[in-house]
Write a protein that holds these residues in place. Structure first.
Motif, PDB file in Angstrom:
ATOM      1  N   LYS A 293       0.883  -1.204  -0.249  1.00  0.00           N
ATOM      2  CA  LYS A 293      -0.215   0.025   0.036  1.00  0.00           C
ATOM      3  C   LYS A 293       0.837   1.217  -0.053  1.00  0.00           C
ATOM      4  N   SER A 294       2.173   1.083   0.311  1.00  0.00           N
ATOM      5  CA  SER A 294       3.137   2.255   0.456  1.00  0.00           C
ATOM      6  C   SER A 294       3.875   2.524  -0.938  1.00  0.00           C
ATOM      7  N   ASP A 295       4.659   3.847  -1.097  1.00  0.00           N
ATOM      8  CA  ASP A 295       5.328   4.005  -2.059  1.00  0.00           C
ATOM      9  C   ASP A 295       6.736   3.329  -2.000  1.00  0.00           C
ATOM     10  N   THR A 296       6.862   2.601  -0.720  1.00  0.00           N
ATOM     11  CA  THR A 296       8.246   2.090  -0.512  1.00  0.00           C
ATOM     12  C   THR A 296       8.456   0.718  -1.403  1.00  0.00           C
ATOM     13  N   ILE A 297       9.579   0.712  -2.165  1.00  0.00           N
ATOM     14  CA  ILE A 297      10.008  -0.554  -3.060  1.00  0.00           C
ATOM     15  C   ILE A 297      10.569  -1.645  -2.207  1.00  0.00           C
ATOM     16  N   ALA A 298       9.760  -2.835  -2.435  1.00  0.00           N
ATOM     17  CA  ALA A 298      10.445  -4.070  -1.555  1.00  0.00           C
ATOM     18  C   ALA A 298      11.277  -4.613  -2.512  1.00  0.00           C
ATOM     19  N   THR A 299      12.562  -4.891  -1.597  1.00  0.00           N
ATOM     20  CA  THR A 299      13.806  -5.453  -2.420  1.00  0.00           C
ATOM     21  C   THR A 299      14.187  -6.685  -1.967  1.00  0.00           C
ATOM     22  N   ALA A 300      13.957  -7.669  -2.818  1.00  0.00           N
ATOM     23  CA  ALA A 300      14.374  -9.225  -2.780  1.00  0.00           C
ATOM     24  C   ALA A 300      15.867  -9.213  -2.701  1.00  0.00           C
ATOM     25  N   LEU A 301      16.412  -9.963  -1.974  1.00  0.00           N
ATOM     26  CA  LEU A 301      18.045 -10.141  -2.145  1.00  0.00           C
ATOM     27  C   LEU A 301      18.318 -11.731  -1.956  1.00  0.00           C
ATOM     28  N   PRO A 302      18.116 -12.326  -3.424  1.00  0.00           N
ATOM     29  CA  PRO A 302      18.300 -13.682  -3.444  1.00  0.00           C
ATOM     30  C   PRO A 302      19.628 -14.255  -3.101  1.00  0.00           C
ATOM     31  N   GLY A 303      20.704 -13.388  -3.349  1.00  0.00           N
ATOM     32  CA  GLY A 303      21.984 -13.864  -2.959  1.00  0.00           C
ATOM     33  C   GLY A 303      22.304 -14.104  -1.491  1.00  0.00           C
ATOM     34  N   ALA A 304      21.439 -13.239  -0.697  1.00  0.00           N
ATOM     35  CA  ALA A 304      21.761 -13.377   0.685  1.00  0.00           C
ATOM     36  C   ALA A 304      20.827 -15.073   1.247  1.00  0.00           C
ATOM     37  N   SER A 305      19.800 -15.014   0.651  1.00  0.00           N
ATOM     38  CA  SER A 305      19.052 -16.439   0.745  1.00  0.00           C
ATOM     39  C   SER A 305      20.126 -17.600   0.409  1.00  0.00           C
ATOM     40  N   LEU A 306      20.734 -17.341  -0.690  1.00  0.00           N
ATOM     41  CA  LEU A 306      21.528 -18.472  -1.407  1.00  0.00           C
ATOM     42  C   LEU A 306      22.913 -18.565  -0.539  1.00  0.00           C
ATOM     43  N   GLY A 307      23.501 -17.488   0.031  1.00  0.00           N
ATOM     44  CA  GLY A 307      24.665 -17.481   0.821  1.00  0.00           C
ATOM     45  C   GLY A 307      24.334 -18.187   2.132  1.00  0.00           C
ATOM     46  N   LEU A 308      23.151 -17.921   2.816  1.00  0.00           N
ATOM     47  CA  LEU A 308      22.986 -18.336   4.081  1.00  0.00           C
ATOM     48  C   LEU A 308      22.061 -19.774   4.112  1.00  0.00           C
ATOM     49  N   ASN A 332      28.006  -8.822  -0.634  1.00  0.00           N
ATOM     50  CA  ASN A 332      28.705  -8.676   0.481  1.00  0.00           C
ATOM     51  C   ASN A 332      29.620  -9.814   0.774  1.00  0.00           C
ATOM     52  N   PRO A 333      30.701  -9.722   1.927  1.00  0.00           N
ATOM     53  CA  PRO A 333      31.844 -10.650   2.169  1.00  0.00           C
ATOM     54  C   PRO A 333      31.140 -11.686   2.793  1.00  0.00           C
ATOM     55  N   GLY A 334      30.189 -11.603   3.568  1.00  0.00           N
ATOM     56  CA  GLY A 334      29.452 -12.436   4.873  1.00  0.00           C
ATOM     57  C   GLY A 334      28.422 -13.300   4.204  1.00  0.00           C
ATOM     58  N   SER A 335      27.218 -12.702   3.951  1.00  0.00           N
ATOM     59  CA  SER A 335      26.169 -13.646   3.419  1.00  0.00           C
ATOM     60  C   SER A 335      26.020 -13.680   2.051  1.00  0.00           C
ATOM     61  N   ALA A 336      26.435 -13.026   1.212  1.00  0.00           N
ATOM     62  CA  ALA A 336      26.207 -12.933  -0.125  1.00  0.00           C
ATOM     63  C   ALA A 336      27.342 -12.641  -1.055  1.00  0.00           C
ATOM     64  N   PRO A 337      28.409 -13.539  -1.103  1.00  0.00           N
ATOM     65  CA  PRO A 337      29.553 -13.564  -1.525  1.00  0.00           C
ATOM     66  C   PRO A 337      29.626 -13.610  -3.239  1.00  0.00           C
ATOM     67  N   MET A 338      28.527 -14.142  -3.702  1.00  0.00           N
ATOM     68  CA  MET A 338      28.562 -14.693  -5.123  1.00  0.00           C
ATOM     69  C   MET A 338      28.562 -13.256  -6.145  1.00  0.00           C
ATOM     70  N   GLY A 339      27.753 -12.207  -5.834  1.00  0.00           N
ATOM     71  CA  GLY A 339      27.722 -11.003  -6.420  1.00  0.00           C
ATOM     72  C   GLY A 339      27.332 -11.329  -8.068  1.00  0.00           C
ATOM     73  N   ASP A 340      26.463 -11.916  -8.402  1.00  0.00           N
ATOM     74  CA  ASP A 340      25.851 -12.202  -9.745  1.00  0.00           C
ATOM     75  C   ASP A 340      24.269 -11.899  -9.832  1.00  0.00           C
ATOM     76  N   LEU A 341      23.908 -10.712 -10.046  1.00  0.00           N
ATOM     77  CA  LEU A 341      22.510 -10.413 -10.268  1.00  0.00           C
ATOM     78  C   LEU A 341      21.724 -11.139 -10.926  1.00  0.00           C
ATOM     79  N   LEU A 342      22.217 -11.352 -12.248  1.00  0.00           N
ATOM     80  CA  LEU A 342      21.330 -11.931 -13.093  1.00  0.00           C
ATOM     81  C   LEU A 342      21.091 -13.440 -12.808  1.00  0.00           C
ATOM     82  N   THR A 343      22.214 -14.207 -12.212  1.00  0.00           N
ATOM     83  CA  THR A 343      22.268 -15.547 -11.790  1.00  0.00           C
ATOM     84  C   THR A 343      20.878 -15.493 -10.570  1.00  0.00           C
ATOM     85  N   GLN A 344      21.098 -14.704  -9.596  1.00  0.00           N
ATOM     86  CA  GLN A 344      20.320 -14.708  -8.601  1.00  0.00           C
ATOM     87  C   GLN A 344      19.133 -14.340  -9.145  1.00  0.00           C
ATOM     88  N   ALA A 345      18.670 -13.362  -9.837  1.00  0.00           N
ATOM     89  CA  ALA A 345      17.400 -12.857 -10.323  1.00  0.00           C
ATOM     90  C   ALA A 345      16.664 -14.078 -11.013  1.00  0.00           C
TER      91      ALA A 345
END
Ligand SMILES: [Zn+2]
Length: 424
Positions: A293-308, A332-345
């Motif tokens: 209902k808000s104007d806030t964009i919801a951002t999914a971070l699949p790289g963190a889910s994959l990392g953890l 990031n170095p802890g939970s999402a070291p892959m850093g590959d946006l297209l793969t994760q999306a």
């Protein structure tokens, strides 16, 4: 006298593309059936300096603009807007490869921290690094993202956790932006975790940051964005509410690490009109509807889910509720070291049952909106000429290949900044 006129010498026409996906005519919020995607065939992009002048049939653009320099493509190519990665932590020193091994071997967060790991390890390594080393690291990582099609990259501070160290990091990000063709958008995440130096006194730390660091950010033009990690292991809703009040009063944009392990952050995000609420892995229907209902964009971070090895952000539910969904790498170095946006999306799309249109919107114009940037993420007249080109006949091949099909060319601000055929 300058004889150069607006349409002399500075027009470039590239094509013909088998397909161009301009990502235009799609709403910012809600679900998107693939039938809503515009697919232009045998098309071209006419650029004037850094911007797109016009998009249309290649043959028509060529006959209408005979003065344009032509960059002719042979074979089948598909063009998409340059990707926007709206959430990364690519300014860091050291590596957490040992943490990753320990975590996968079943060690707890506390056991890892006791073994010298965790975020604090990255803070120590980042504090030790000189600004020059940090710049080198950021540029190296940004250039890899650029080669993979990401032309705009948000970069957070947050591994300095003191006024001086956060300034050093944000200065490094600012300078790195001048050394890569990718555009870096900085965010101050001094409220990432409570530094050990403050002996558990979160309010004192946040007070120090808001009174001493915020004015410096303005003075040195280091960022226009303030982020905070609202979580049981980081900062409480109340602590961050008074921190955000000060940030808002100074006209900063707000963004939040919300609902990663416990809910609460998204409520604060909506209350403060945050541009985005990121993570949301544990958001329930209540938080999802609030965000939708808000104007806030919801951002999914699949790289963190994959990392953890955690569950994914409920992207399908967010879209079905009418929310705006961006997808970012959280590199990031802890939970999402892959850093590959297209793969994760692509992986998120498969797990969450997202249409290709929804995935592509999440890494283009919806992600641009999460950064409050209105001139990219779409290929349209007046937008920046930021786009990536794939050697394929069908855009569906891109997500189908789950990141394994890389761009063969990347253009940023109307310049060819990566060309596979010319790079060894
Ligand atoms: Zn993050």
């Amino acid at each position: 006298m300058n004889l150069k006129t607006s349409n002399m010498n500075d027009l470039t026409l590239i094509g013909p593309f088998k397909q161009i996906l301009p990502m235009t005519g799609i709403s910012l919020k809600g679900s998107i059936p693939d039938s809503e995607l515009t697919v232009l065939e045998d098309a071209g992009i006419l650029m004037e300096d850094a911007k797109i002048r016009s998009i249309g049939k290649f043959s028509e653009l060529q006959s209408e603009h005979t003065d344009a320099e032509v960059f002719r493509l042979e074979g089948d190519h598909v063009a998409l807007p340059g990707f926007v990665d709206s959430h990364t932590h690519i300014c860091f020193g050291g590596s957490r490869a040992n943490d990753y091994a320990l975590r996968n071997a079943g060690k707890t967060y506390l056991e890892i921290a006791k073994a010298g790991g965790g975020i604090w390890d990255t803070v120590t390594q980042t504090r030790k690094a000189s600004k020059e080393e940090l710049i080198k690291n950021i540029v190296k990582r940004a250039n890899r993202h650029l080669k993979n099609g990401t032309t705009t990259i948000e970069v957070k501070s947050g591994y300095g956790l003191s006024v001086d160290e956060e300034v050093k990091i944000l200065q490094a990000i600012k300078e790195a932006d001048t050394k890569t063709s990718a555009n870096l958008i900085s965010t101050c995440l001094a409220a990432h975790m409570l530094p050990r130096d403050f002996n558990g006194n979160a309010s004192a730390y946040l007070e120090e940051i808001s009174t001493k660091l915020f004015p410096l950010l303005k003075e040195e033009n280091l960022t226009r964005r303030i982020d905070a990690f609202i979580e049981e292991s980081a900062f409480s809703e109340t602590q961050i509410a008074s921190y955000f009040k000060k940030a808002k009063a100074m006209d900063f944009d707000i963004t939040v690490h919300a609902d990663q392990f416990s809910t609460g952050g998204s409520k604060v995000a909506v209350a403060f009109g945050a541009v985005s609420a990121d993570h949301l892995e544990v958001s329930t229907q209540t938080e999802i509807e609030l965000l939708a209902k808000s104007d806030t964009i919801a951002t999914a971070l699949p790289g963190a889910s994959l990392g953890l090895g955690c569950k994914f952000t409920p992207a399908r539910k967010i879209l079905d509720a009418g929310g705006a969904l961006a997808i970012a790498s959280d590199h990031n170095p802890g939970s999402a070291p892959m850093g590959d946006l297209l793969t994760q999306a692509a992986v998120l799309g498969a797990f969450e049952k997202l249409s290709n249109a929804e995935v592509l919107a999440g890494i283009t114009f919806r992600a641009a909106a999460a950064l409050r940037i209105s001139n990219r993420g779409k290929l349209d007249d007046g937008y920046l000429a930021d786009f990536c080109v794939f050697h394929t006949h069908n855009f569906n091949e891109i997500l189908y290949n789950q990141g394994n099909l890389k761009p063969c060319m990347v253009w940023k601000n109307g310049e060819l900044v990566y060309n596979k055929h010319k790079t060894p």
